[in-house]
Design a protein around this motif. Structure first.
Motif, PDB file in Angstrom:
ATOM      1  N   PHE A   1       0.854  -1.191   0.000  1.00 52.55           N
ATOM      2  CA  PHE A   1       0.000   0.000   0.000  1.00 52.55           C
ATOM      3  C   PHE A   1       0.891   1.243   0.000  1.00 52.55           C
ATOM      4  O   PHE A   1       1.742   1.409   0.873  1.00 52.55           O
TER       5      PHE A   1
ATOM      6  N   THR B   1      -5.936   1.453  -7.613  1.00 48.02           N
ATOM      7  CA  THR B   1      -5.162   0.217  -7.515  1.00 48.02           C
ATOM      8  C   THR B   1      -4.700  -0.210  -8.899  1.00 48.02           C
ATOM      9  O   THR B   1      -5.375   0.031  -9.894  1.00 48.02           O
TER      10      THR B   1
ATOM     11  N   THR C   1      -2.936   0.583  -3.999  1.00 55.38           N
ATOM     12  CA  THR C   1      -2.396  -0.752  -3.757  1.00 55.38           C
ATOM     13  C   THR C   1      -1.742  -1.206  -5.061  1.00 55.38           C
ATOM     14  O   THR C   1      -2.273  -0.978  -6.145  1.00 55.38           O
TER      15      THR C   1
ATOM     16  N   LEU D   1      -0.920  -4.425   2.824  1.00 60.54           N
ATOM     17  CA  LEU D   1      -2.232  -4.496   2.199  1.00 60.54           C
ATOM     18  C   LEU D   1      -3.305  -4.360   3.292  1.00 60.54           C
ATOM     19  O   LEU D   1      -3.206  -4.997   4.330  1.00 60.54           O
TER      20      LEU D   1
END
Length: 280
Positions: free
Chosen positions: A61, A103, A181, A203
């Protein structure tokens, strides 16, 4: 590429197992020197290591510390859970951020790693390790809940979908998206291009799920030696693999790229150098 591992393992006769290459080439080779999660991924059920782990990545992350500060969030604390991500995204949006969260590699980060991180099956037959009749199984109540949450975040402008594969990668180092992410392998680009202070966390997970967080799913690549070459060529391959295994070579690559060290010795050398204190 690690996604090709099963294809290579199943291609009987196409490859020469790395253990054989190293032994015949007169190189030292001890599978115990490798980080177990990495070695295990490239090892056949009979315990034979088939390819040489080259670079392994994990799902992580990223967050923009400057944007956190501006939004009244603690810049030294990465959101640990999905509810914390939603709260942070709300504050980032309120402070004027157009892309609070995105992401890359959606199926890897939000399905594969999401599943193992929550100790939940991604496919039947123990994620395929139990047999080739495996079928995808990411329609559990947890998976459905997570995608409903992402959909709601998207409707509220808290999550911005940037496209397939690594299409989203550019949006974090450029400062466009405040949280993301993605792969630890993006670290090289972030450290080079980001004009802001950034932080790295694990994460996120749902705190009410038993067994979470557990482990992510390996990314990166390994090197395969093809079958049918001359002994002298395998000797050269063994020497090259031996060079890549050296802790100094491994550690330098790890620090430069964000891909993980594949041996314990390389990890220990990196730790001794103080790298993790500067880059927690």
């Amino acid at each position: 590429y690690e996604v090709g591992t099963a294809t290579m393992m199943a291609a009987k006769g196409a490859i020469k197992p790395v253990g054989e290459v190293m032994t015949e080439g007169g190189a030292k080779f001890d599978t115990k020197a490798y980080i177990p999660a990495v070695a295990g991924y490239y090892t056949a059920p009979n315990g034979q290591m088939l390819s040489f782990p080259f670079n392994s990545s994990t799902t992580i992350f990223y967050y923009n510390k400057d944007a956190f500060k501006a939004a009244g969030l603690d810049p030294e604390k990465a959101p640990k859970t999905w509810p914390e991500v939603v709260l942070a995204a709300g504050k980032l949006k309120a402070s004027g951020h157009k892309c609070p969260f995105t992401t890359s590699w959606v199926s890897w980060t939000q399905l594969e790693s999401f599943s193992t991180w929550h100790n939940t099956l991604f496919a039947t037959q123990n994620n395929g390790f139990g047999g080739t009749s495996a079928r995808l199984a990411f329609n559990s109540p947890l998976h459905v809940r997570h995608f409903e949450n992402l959909a709601n975040m998207s409707k509220q402008g808290l999550f911005v979908y940037k496209g397939r594969a690594n299409a989203a990668d550019v949006s974090f180092p450029s400062g466009e998206c405040a949280m993301m992410t993605g792969s630890s392998g993006l670290y090289a680009r972030v450290s080079k291009e980001a004009k802001f202070a950034y932080g790295i966390g694990q994460l996120p997970y749902y705190p009410d799920v038993a067994g979470a967080p557990q482990n992510t799913v390996i990314g990166g690549a390994s090197l395969w030696a093809m079958a049918g070459k001359k002994p002298v060529e395998y000797k050269g391959v063994a020497a090259f693999f031996n060079y890549l295994s050296q802790p100094e070579v491994q550690s330098a690559s790890h620090k430069r790229t964000g891909y993980l060290p594949i041996t314990m010795a390389a990890f220990e050398l990196t730790e001794k150098s103080g790298f993790y204190k500067q880059n927690p």
